[in-house]
Design a protein around this motif. Structure first.
Motif: not given
Ligand code: HEM
Lengths: 527, 264
Positions: A37-40, A284, A287-288, A291, A294
């Motif tokens: 979630l944090r992109g770590d 990545d 998540t994109h 995004f 939505s």
């Protein structure tokens, strides 16, 4: 002795929980989820994010990674992704619409009316489904254009292109088969035109037409067939081919790199190297995609909630051919072609050839380069084909090259059989009974008794006068006499009669055309 | 805390979408009610059109009925007493739908409204071999029901301030009179009307002069309208209303005769 070891219990509970989580997430721990979630970077080795793609079916058909260069926005414009987005939206909204829909001529139209007047969110659902369908057609076409222009159909991507063309056909047929279902005039006549094209097919045209319509004319049989095509066969085919298409892209060859990274020698090595770095799906790309989803949802809901209304005309009437029949816009090019020649040649043989050519593109184009300036012929042909489609579509409009008699045209434009038109848009209060004669009645101040006059009526009367006088000047309506009669017919109902009389030069007799339009106080809906 | 910008924006969009959905939801009741009114309005408009095409020949342009042919559907009697008269249990709208769907084999008032004979009124529903679909009949019923307000005198309609501009020639005016006075219900003139109660008038001008010895075509037609019983055409009963002498003004009568004289 009997004392509980809380520490151990907690430890065990945490482990048990962790195990459950890992089963559901196909191997990701809670800490890993948090990192995602944090992109770590990954928390374990070997990278647990890749294992997901092996153990989970859904992730199995998604890519492990794309190359950085191919994720550049202006390379794909996410067109393929949004096509998929629309498809999923159609599946979901379609499934809900099916609850309320009955595929029979007696009930179909009613079920839409019921959906609109009795089902909360019914209109929104229908609008979403309709707009989504149009969106899917647009985005599929644009996506194809993109892959063509970036030369992404070459070599190992030939087969991907091929499944793409199949998907284009499926998309068009999906949209077209859905068109009939509301069973209104728009649907009925568009589909009548469409299926009559099948009749022109050589050898088995009649049989094909019969197979599609279930009878010489579209009726109960035809509606049921279109329904089943629309909700079962075509979606299944679409899911099948999208899966293949996606699998090819995400598991076999990835999205192509923009051509410059492969062919432009002058590009700095650093840039090329960077373009070839991996961008992992987790987190990545994932998540994109969330995004984009939505964002897409938001835009669609705004459009449907405030701006867009799916059309619904009068119930289908096989006895009454509308004055201006139109195919759905994505078939206007075909309607345009039909105006140029024979039905069999233009309606069947040429379209078959066109799609045959589309299928063959990767095999015909043997040029190994992908950069635009190294394939000028292919680019020129692509642009030319796009322009041709646009011009043909324009020619397909009913306004083009179909001569409607002047009087009919004037009245039809003012008060179209379907849709609102200027005359129907006049607020009911302004429909002041009277006889308004062109060039005889003073066009200003038509309703002196009304406090605020009737500007909308005056505007329509002015328009009517202008159109008639223009036609007279053009010699189309010699010695014309035109009136607009408004009569109070019932409580809350007026009858409006636009009438044009003229001298027919051919027969030397006076002819007339008029239309009787009934308008109820409540007919003005906020569109 | 580090926040991924796309997750942040995505969440924002989702929340905004939810807010819009709630906003839409709050207005749904109102929207649905409005659509229902709109749908009803459209039904009445469609019904008015269908009535004009199918029913005015017998029941009159505005449902006022045609004496000697078919009853009015727009008067107080129809809305207040008719159901009791025929002993109908259901609503008036249902009575209309049922009557129109099946037609009427024999008139309940044969002396006043014999209709076209047998059947007095044809069946209309396509379920019984008629030309109309059930949704069309429901629309016509909605239209007829909408006469209630004027029938009961709750609403008075504005009449046209000036008579409709006169058509240029008497024949066109006569044609209008032919429709206004309900001749269309009983007589066929090809391209204009189809009625089978009275003789076909498509070529009336050619044989009107030969009906009665010594009578010109014009005189015969005038007599046929003003005093229909004076001469009965073979094969027809004395069904033509005797009231036209009182109801048709002199100038319109001349137009009507001119129109019929043009039917050669
Ligand atoms: C239902 C319709 C379709 C869906 C859902 C779909 C989906 C996708 C997706 C998600 C991609 C990844 C790249 C991107 O997002 O642009 C892709 C790539 C591709 N698609 Fe489609 N597509 C469809 C129709 C088509 C059509 C009509 C064609 C062409 C005839 C086509 C040809 C290709 C090709 C050649 C690629 C590889 C592009 C590259 O590697 O750069 N697709 N498709």
């Amino acid at each position: 002795m009997f004392g509980l070891n809380f520490q151990r219990l907690r430890q065990q509970a945490r482990e048990a929980f962790e195990r459950r989580v890992r089963i559901i997430t196909a191997g990701l721990s809670i800490a890993e989820l948090r990192a995602l979630l944090r992109g770590d970077p990954p928390t374990e080795k070997p990278n647990p994010r890749y294992r997901v793609h092996v153990t989970s079916f859904l992730f199995h058909i998604r890519p492990k990674f794309y190359l950085r260069g191919s994720t550049i926005f202006t390379h794909t414009f996410r067109l393929g992704f949004f096509t998929m987005f629309f498809f999923v939206l159609e599946l979901i909204t379609g499934l809900i619409l099916m609850i309320y829909y009955t595929p029979s001529p007696a009930e179909a139209y009613n079920s839409i009316l019921n959906l609109m007047s009795n089902v909360p969110y019914g209109k929104l659902l229908r609008d979403l489904h309709r707009l989504g369908a149009e969106g899917m057609v647009i985005f599929t076409a644009l996506h194809m254009l993109r892959t063509y222009l970036t030369g992404s159909y070459k070599k190992e991507r030939s087969f991907t292109w091929l499944t793409g063309v199949v998907l284009l056909l499926i998309t068009l047929f999906l949209s077209f088969s859905g068109y009939l279902l509301p069973w209104d005039q728009l649907a009925y006549w568009a589909v009548t035109i469409g299926t009559s094209m099948a009749e022109a097919a050589p050898l088995f045209g009649k049989e094909l037409n019969l197979l599609l319509r279930g009878a010489p004319d579209i009726g109960a049989g035809g509606l049921l067939r279109f329904y089943l095509l629309h909700v079962i066969l075509l979606p299944l085919l679409a899911i099948w081919f999208i899966s293949i298409h996606y699998y090819k892209v995400s598991r076999e060859h990835g999205i192509s790199l923009p051509a410059k990274f492969e062919e432009d020698e002058s590009l700095p090595k650093e840039a090329v190297k960077r373009a070839k770095q991996r961008v992992d799906y987790l987190p990545d790309l994932f998540t994109h995609e969330l995004f984009l989803t939505s964002l897409g949802l938001f835009i669609l809901v705004v459009l449907t909630a405030f701006f867009y209304s799916a059309p619904l005309e009068h119930i289908a009437n096989p006895q009454q051919t509308p004055l201006d029949t139109k195919a759905p816009w994505y078939f206007w090019w075909l309607q345009g072609m039909l105006k140029l020649g024979d039905k069999t040649l233009m309606g069947i043989i040429l379209p078959t050839l066109i799609f045959g050519l589309l299928f063959a593109v990767p095999y015909l184009d043997r040029n190994p380069y992908r950069m635009a300036y190294r394939r000028p012929v292919a680019i020129a042909l692509g642009v030319l084909a796009t322009l041709t489609i646009v011009v043909l579509s324009y020619m397909g409009l009913p306004q083009y090259k179909i001569e409607t008699p002047a009087a009919t045209r004037i009245i039809q434009d003012l008060a179209p059989e379907e849709g609102l038109g200027e005359l129907r848009a006049i607020p009911f209060e302004q429909l002041q009974p009277g006889v308004y004669e062109v060039n005889a009645t003073e066009p200003e101040n038509l309703c002196p008794e009304m406090d605020f006059g009737c500007p909308a009526l005056e505007a329509v009367f002015a328009e009517f006068s202008e159109r008639v006088n223009e036609a007279v000047e053009a010699g189309k309506l010699p010695e014309a006499q035109a009136v607009l009669v408004i009569e109070a017919w019932q409580a809350d109902l007026v009858k409006v009669t636009p009438r044009i009389l003229w001298l027919d030069p051919e027969s030397g007799t006076r002819k007339s055309y008029e239309r009787h339009i009934f308008l109820h106080r409540d007919h003005n809906r906020n569109e | 805390m580090r926040i991924q910008i796309q997750i942040f924006l995505g969440t924002l969009f989702l929340v905004a979408t939810g807010a819009i959905l709630i906003f839409v939801g709050l207005r749904e009741d109102e929207r649905m009610a409005e659509f229902e009114r709109y749908q009803k309005a459209q039904q009445i408009e469609v019904g008015a059109e269908l009535f004009e095409i199918n029913c005015r020949g017998c029941h009159g342009l505005r449902g006022e009925g045609i004496p000697g042919l078919a009853p009015p559907l727009n008067d107080r009697h129809f809305f207040t007493e008719r159901l009791a008269e025929v002993g109908w249990q259901g609503s008036l709208e249902d009575y209309i739908i049922a009557t129109v769907s099946t037609g009427r084999q024999v008139s309940t008032r044969p002396d006043k409204y014999p209709g076209a004979g047998k059947p007095a009124m044809p069946t209309w529903s396509d379920r019984f071999g008629g030309p109309l679909r059930d949704d069309q009949i429901r629309s016509i019923a909605a239209f007829i029901m909408n006469w209630e307000a004027t029938a009961l005198g709750e609403v008075a309609l504005e009449t046209l301030p000036t008579p409709e501009t006169e058509a240029a020639d008497p024949i066109t005016r006569g044609r209008a009179a032919f429709e206004t006075y309900g001749c269309v219900g009983c007589h066929t003139i090809e391209g204009i009307s189809s009625g089978a109660v009275g003789p076909n008038l498509t070529h009336i001008a050619s044989h009107a002069g030969e009906r009665k010895a010594g009578m010109t075509a014009e005189a015969y037609i005038r007599e046929s309208i003003l005093d229909p019983a004076a001469y009965l055409v073979e094969g027809y009963d004395d069904l033509m209303p005797k009231t036209f002498a009182d109801t048709i003004p002199a100038d319109e009568l001349e137009d009507l005769i001119a129109f019929l004289l043009a039917q050669e």
